[in-house]
Every structure is written in structure tokens, then in C-alpha cells.
Design a protein around this motif. Structure first.
Motif, short mmCIF file in Angstrom:
data_model
loop_
_atom_site.label_atom_id
_atom_site.label_comp_id
_atom_site.label_asym_id
_atom_site.label_seq_id
_atom_site.Cartn_x
_atom_site.Cartn_y
_atom_site.Cartn_z
N ARG A 182 -8.00 2.34 2.91
CA ARG A 182 -6.75 3.08 3.17
C ARG A 182 -5.76 2.24 3.94
O ARG A 182 -4.54 2.31 3.70
CB ARG A 182 -7.07 4.36 3.94
N LEU A 183 -6.25 1.44 4.85
CA LEU A 183 -5.37 0.70 5.76
C LEU A 183 -4.97 -0.67 5.24
O LEU A 183 -4.06 -1.30 5.79
CB LEU A 183 -6.07 0.53 7.12
N SER A 184 -5.63 -1.16 4.20
CA SER A 184 -5.43 -2.55 3.77
C SER A 184 -4.16 -2.73 2.95
O SER A 184 -3.82 -1.90 2.09
CB SER A 184 -6.63 -3.02 2.94
N LYS A 185 -3.49 -3.84 3.20
CA LYS A 185 -2.41 -4.27 2.33
C LYS A 185 -3.00 -4.91 1.08
O LYS A 185 -4.17 -5.32 1.07
CB LYS A 185 -1.53 -5.30 3.06
N PRO A 186 -2.23 -5.03 0.01
CA PRO A 186 -2.72 -5.73 -1.18
C PRO A 186 -3.17 -7.16 -0.81
O PRO A 186 -2.48 -7.87 -0.08
CB PRO A 186 -1.50 -5.76 -2.11
#
Length: 648
Positions: A182-186
């Protein structure tokens, strides 16, 4: 040794080398920093422990900035979670093993939270290279869902640390992996010392592409990978309580040079943003932020957790701000001498019992009887009390001016006095600000002018109330000079400062005249004598300047309005009312506000505006999402929507 998990925090022989290899090298941080497209980079870690990973990363980031002064990354954020934080003494002992990290560990020890409450503690280190540490205290499964996430994600790299899965299986769970996704950037990177198959499979299932890499030392394997999943859609609460950022490279106008406006200016220029500050008076801090002595202590309410959490973190942040200014040789007159909140009647005694039963750390607050309170105060008192050992008072006007001076020293701030805002128009690419005899255009505007904001048509319906407050200045005398603590009751009394004491303050809602009233001086004195009928307060004499009147700006739930300016015409209109469950909440773009601090702005506004600055710059927000909803400008209307109540 961590007795909770029967495991070690690090190896004395090679712990630092292992941290560098597993987390810094395997996340390819130096390469990623050089190629990053944003001005800030976010690392998240699942176990702070001794802070070794953080300190090693800080050291490498400094070396990177020295070798590549034109690096695109100008601000590094390190988010770390810790369920069982070390005491300051244990942390100091542990970090003695790494002498090469001494320039960094000394600063960590100096800023390490004195009051270790649950939630996020933001620590800002300015030297030699700026870096931000958000230390989240509590179970990672409780705290990860509380991080506010922009639509493009939040985290650039993960340090999946903590004790071994065999020792701490509860942490290495599907819930952890889902929150990481949920928190991760691409293309967010992840590295972990473990090669456990269920960890690799769990991360793969939520969108990470994980593979084995060569482990450190005698450990054969470890796991590395990248996030390849899709950004998650906004849920209902995210739409209702949205927090938009400014566009990179744009400037900001701030209206109002009190504690909120000046603190926001300071937070923004430290991030490299060009700021123009407009004030209707001829100098800063001439209104509610201009008192001689403002009490600094947290507002605790065990039945209102968001209120308590906000003020706990604001209180800690105020201490940190004073320390930052001191390091810049910018002293502010203050005394963290402690504060006694007196239980002078049955109602206050009941409130105090609730605070005592809530189990707050004794470093924050603890109960004392009347005899103990008298000994602490240096004066005879007839009531039991709550003692806040690290509370005190600050010269409010000097505090505002000192923060302003620090902001001006960056060269990114321009201040314009005698500019009273009379109208405002928001256009697609800029805001048009109309002052008496002047017109200015800026990309964005933040309104920090307290109750004067209600004069603007776009803000007239905001739930703000002006409150007149008169503080009395009392000459010191041999008896009163013995006072060592701030006393709070129906009003407050401060220790001596420049041979005077402050007694305050009246609280008259919706009154805005600024004349001193003899009646209010008498009421201030009567409140003290009523709550503490003692010989030392029977013959008090007003100073030559008998007092000061200012107009506070209050919200009925005692929390500020912090975020984007709501578009109330659209919010209350039929189109939005019929589609609110799927539509974005209506706001005035490019327009923000930080108002409604009541009588506690000197304590709470610096932290609140650090929050707003983080929002404006698209950075991690150092407060739980549930608590952030409690300071959102639309919270009262949003609650009605969620409960199906009429909006009028």
C-alpha cells in the motif's frame, strides 16, 4: 540483547558492515539517489532498535551529498517503527561501539524523545546534512495502516529488518506485506537479511518481485526485490480527508505573521521553498502571539485520544524547536521549569483522576498531593495537582521573532508588513491576493491570520470563533518571587520574568475590542484567590503596563483547522451531496490554512505547521491518519456525511 525476542540487536564484530551491505548496498541507494526524480527520498524500516541502520544511512547520505553536490535528492526521510524503544541510557551505551558514527549518534542522543509516547516522533537534524527521522513507537501492525499515502505511493526503499522470523513471527505477517505494498511507490526497492521462503512468497503475492541475493558474511542468502504492483485506489476516507501538495518549484504566500504564519514560513524555507509573508500590522506577533509569557504544556484528555495525541507530539516538537534555535545561537527566553495543574474543585479533581488513570509516562505527567505541590511550587498551595515536569513558559513574542529571524537568514523569505488582505481570488495557475492599495500574485497561499480569515467570503462559514483574552501583568514581590512552577487553575500564573508575573486570562467569546478593562483584571485576580485562597496572593499590585488584550481564534473541539481550504459552496451543494461517496472532496486548489489554535498556539502551532509543510511538499506526515482527520478543515461536515446527518 533483546529479551522480548531472545535475539541480539546487532553483532558487535560486524553489525555496521552488515547494515551497510544488506540495506544500503542491496537497495542500491547511491545509484537510486543519483537518478531520483523527486527532491525527497523516503526510506522505511521495520525495526529501529539501536538506530544503527539509520545512522549508517545518514553517514552515506552525507558522503553522497558531498561527492555529488547537485544530487536531485535534497531531503532524506527515514521512517522507522519500534515496539520496544530503548531507554536513552541503553541507547547511549549501545552506540558507543561505533566511534566513526559519533558525529551522527551524538545528535540522535540529543534529540531522542524525552517522553516516549505512542505514535510518531519527528526528529529533524540540520547538521551537517539535513535529514528527517520519523520514529513510530508501537506495534508495526498498528502504525503502518496509520501512514497517510499519496496516490503515487510514499516509500522509495524498504529496510525489512527486525528480529529473525523464527524469533518474532508476529511481525513477519501477510498484514505487514500488504501494508508495504500500500505504501510503496512504483519500483520501490526492498532488502532484508532473511531468506525465509514464506517471506519471499508473501512479498511476491502483494506485488513485489523478490529474489535471493548473496548474504552477508557466513549467511548464504538474503532477499532483495522491487515493487511492481499497481497504485491502490483511493478509499472513501482518503477522498473525504484528502491532503493535496503544491507543485514542485512553486512559491507560497502566507497571510499572518503570528506563531502559525512564522512557523510555517520557517518550515517551508528549510525545504527550499520561496515564501512571501504578509502581515497587516507593522511588525510580527502583535496579536494573540505577542504575550510576555505563554504557558507550554500538553492538553490531555483520556476520553479524546486524537486531542491528546496531537498535543503530546506538539509538546515534544516545541522542545525540539527550542533546541534547534539554541544550536543556531538564537536563544529564546523560556523556562521548562514544570507546571502544576491544580485540582481546585470537584470537577477538576474528577478530570485529574481520569488523567492519572490513563497511565501516561511519569515524565509527561503525574499526580502530587498538596504538600508535594507546595514544595515543588515554592509557595503554599491548598490543592493536589497534576505535575508536568517538562512544561513551562516561553516569551511568546520573542519566540515568534526568533523563528522569523531564522527563516529570514535562509534568504528565501520576504516579509511585507502593513499589508491587510481584503480579498482573494483563486485562478487555475495562481492566487490573486488583494491588499489595501496592493495586488500580489503567487502560486499558492496559506491563511494563518486567525479570526481575520472569516472576513474572506470563501472562509466566512468556517467553524472559527474570535475569543477576547486579557492577561494581567503583576509586579513581583518577595513572596511571589519564590514561585518556581507555572500554576494552572481557572487561569494561570507564571514565575517571575523581568520582575513581573503574568496572570490570565479572560475568555470572552465573539468579543473583539482591544481596550484594557479593569473588570477583567479584577476577575483574573479573583480567579487566583478563589482557586487558591492564600496569604501570598491577597495583596498583588499591577505593573506599570497593567496587561495586554488579544483576540484568540478558537474551534469548539480545541483542535486547529489544518489543510486545504474547503470549497463550502460546492460542499453544501446538491451535486456533491448526491455523489459524495465517489467524488473527491471539494476544495479551493492552491489554498491552505492553519488557524484555530485558541490559547495554545505557542505550543501547538510549530508542530501543526510542520505537518502542513510536509503536506505541501508531498512528504511523509508525522501523525496518525486517524488523528490527522481530527484536524482536517472539513471534519465537522465529513462526520455529518458519514453519519447521514443534515449538513446545515
Amino acid at each position: 540483547m533483546a529479551t522480548h525476542y531472545d535475539d541480539v540487536y546487532f553483532s558487535v564484530d560486524n553489525g555496521l558492515a552488515e547494515s551497510r551491505y544488506v540495506f544500503i548496498e542491496q537497495n542500491q541507494l547511491l545509484q537510486r539517489w543519483s537518478q531520483h526524480l523527486s527532491s525527497h527520498y523516503v526510506i522505511a524500516e521495520t525495526g529501529f532498535g539501536t538506530g544503527l541502520n539509520f545512522l549508517a544511512t545518514w553517514q552515506h547520505y552525507q558522503q553522497h551529498c558531498q561527492q555529488q553536490p547537485n544530487t536531485p535528492v535534497k531531503r532524506l526521510h527515514f521512517i522507522s517503527f519500534e515496539k520496544h524503544p530503548l531507554s536513552l541510557g541503553d541507547l547511549k551505551q549501545a552506540l558507543q561501539a561505533w566511534s566513526e558514527l559519533l558525529p551522527f549518534s551524538e545528535q540522535l542522543l540529543e534529540y531522542y524523545p524525552q517522553i516516549m509516547t505512542a505514535g510518531c516522533h519527528r526528529l529533524l537534524f540540520e547538521s551537517p546534512i539535513p535529514i528527517c527521522l520519523d520514529l513510530w513507537i508501537g506495534d508495526v501492525h498498528d502504525n503502518l495502516p496509520e501512514l497517510v499515502t499519496p496516490s503515487q505511493g510514499l516509500v522509495d526503499s524498504w529496510y525489512l529488518d527486525g528480529f529473525a522470523p523464527s524469533k518474532n513471527p508476529d511481525m513477519w505477517s501477510p498484514q505487514l506485506f500488504e501494508q508495504m505494498a500500500r505504501l510503496s511507490k512504483p519500483q520501490a526497492s526492498v532488502a532484508t537479511f532473511t531468506a525465509a521462503g514464506f517471506v519471499r512468497r508473501g512479498l511476491n503475492e502483494v506485488g513485489f518481485a523478490m529474489q535471493k541475493g548473496k548474504g552477508f558474511g557466513r549467511k548464504r542468502d538474503m532477499l532483495v526485490g522491487h515493487y511492481q504492483g499497481e497504485p491502490q485506489a483511493k478509499d472513501l476516507l482518503t477522498r473525504l480527508y484528502q491532503r493535496q501538495a503544491m507543485r514542485s518549484g512553486e512559491d507560497l504566500a502566507i497571510i499572518g505573521a503570528g506563531i502559525a504564519g512564522v512557523s510555517l514560513a520557517y518550515a517551508m524555507v528549510k525545504r527550499g521553498v520561496k515564501v512571501s509573508l504578509y502581515e497587516k500590522n507593522k511588525a510580527a506577533a502583535l496579536e494573540a502571539s505577542g504575550n510576555r509569557q505563554g504557558a507550554v504544556y500538553p492538553l490531555l484528555s483520556p476520553t479524546q485520544q486524537p486531542l491528546t495525541e496531537f498535543f503530546q507530539h506538539a509538546f515534544n516538537y516545541h522542545h525540539q524547536l527550542m533546541l534547534q534555535l539554541k544550536h543556531q545561537q538564537r536563544e529564546v527566553e523560556h523556562q521548562f521549569c514544570g507546571l502544576l495543574q491544580l485540582a481546585y474543585n470537584e470537577k477538576s479533581q474528577k478530570k485529574h483522576r481520569k488523567v492519572t488513570e490513563a497511565g501516561y509516562p511519569s515524565e509527561l505527567v503525574h499526580a502530587v498531593n498538596a504538600e508535594q505541590a507546595s514544595e515543588l511550587a515554592g509557595l503554599s498551595l491548598s490543592s493536589e495537582a497534576l505535575h508536568y515536569p517538562k512544561a513551562g513558559w516561553v516569551d511568546a513574542q520573542q519566540c515568534v521573532q526568533t523563528i522569523l529571524d531564522a527563516a529570514l537568514a535562509t534568504g528565501l523569505l520576504e516579509v511585507h508588513y502593513q499589508h491587510e488582505l481584503i480579498d482573494y481570488q483563486q485562478h487555475e495557475s495562481y492566487c490573486r491576493l488583494i491588499f489595501t492599495g496592493h495586488e500580489k500574485h503567487h502560486h499558492n497561499v496559506a491563511f494563518c491570520q486567525a479570526h481575520h480569515l472569516l472576513n474572506l467570503t470563501q472562509a466566512a462559514q468556517l467553524p472559527l470563533s474570535p475569543v477576547r483574552g486579557q492577561v494581567s501583568h503583576i509586579k513581583s514581590n518577595p513572596s511571589l518571587a519564590k514561585l518556581r512552577k507555572v500554576l494552572c487553575y481557572e487561569g494561570y500564573l507564571t514565575p517571575a520574568y523581568q520582575q513581573q508575573h503574568c496572570i490570565g486570562a479572560s475568555y470572552l467569546r465573539n468579543q473583539v475590542d482591544l481596550e484594557l478593562r479593569t473588570q477583567e483584571t479584577e476577575s483574573n485576580l479573583a480567579a487566583l484567590r478563589h482557586c487558591q485562597p492564600q496569604a501570598w496572593n491577597q495583596h498583588l499590585e499591577c505593573a506599570e503596563v497593567a496587561g495586554r488584550v488579544a483576540i484568540r481564534c478558537a474551534v469548539r473541539d480545541h483542535l486547529p483547522l489544518l489543510g486545504q481550504l474547503p470549497d463550502l459552496n460546492r460542499l453544501l451543494g446538491d451535486d456533491y451531496q448526491n455523489n459524495w461517496q465517489t467524488a473527491d472532496s471539494p476544495v479551493h486548489s492552491r489554498s491552505f490554512l492553519a488557524v484555530g489554535f485558541g490559547s495554545r498556539g505557542i505550543c501547538s502551532a510549530p508542530f501543526a505547521t510542520e505537518l502542513l509543510a510536509a503536506q505541501l511538499c508531498g512528504e511523509p506526515l508525522p501523525l496518525k491518519a486517524s488523528t490527522l482527520r481530527s484536524v482536517h478543515p472539513q471534519r465537522f461536515w465529513n462526520r455529518r456525511l458519514l453519519k447521514g446527518r443534515p449538513m446545515s
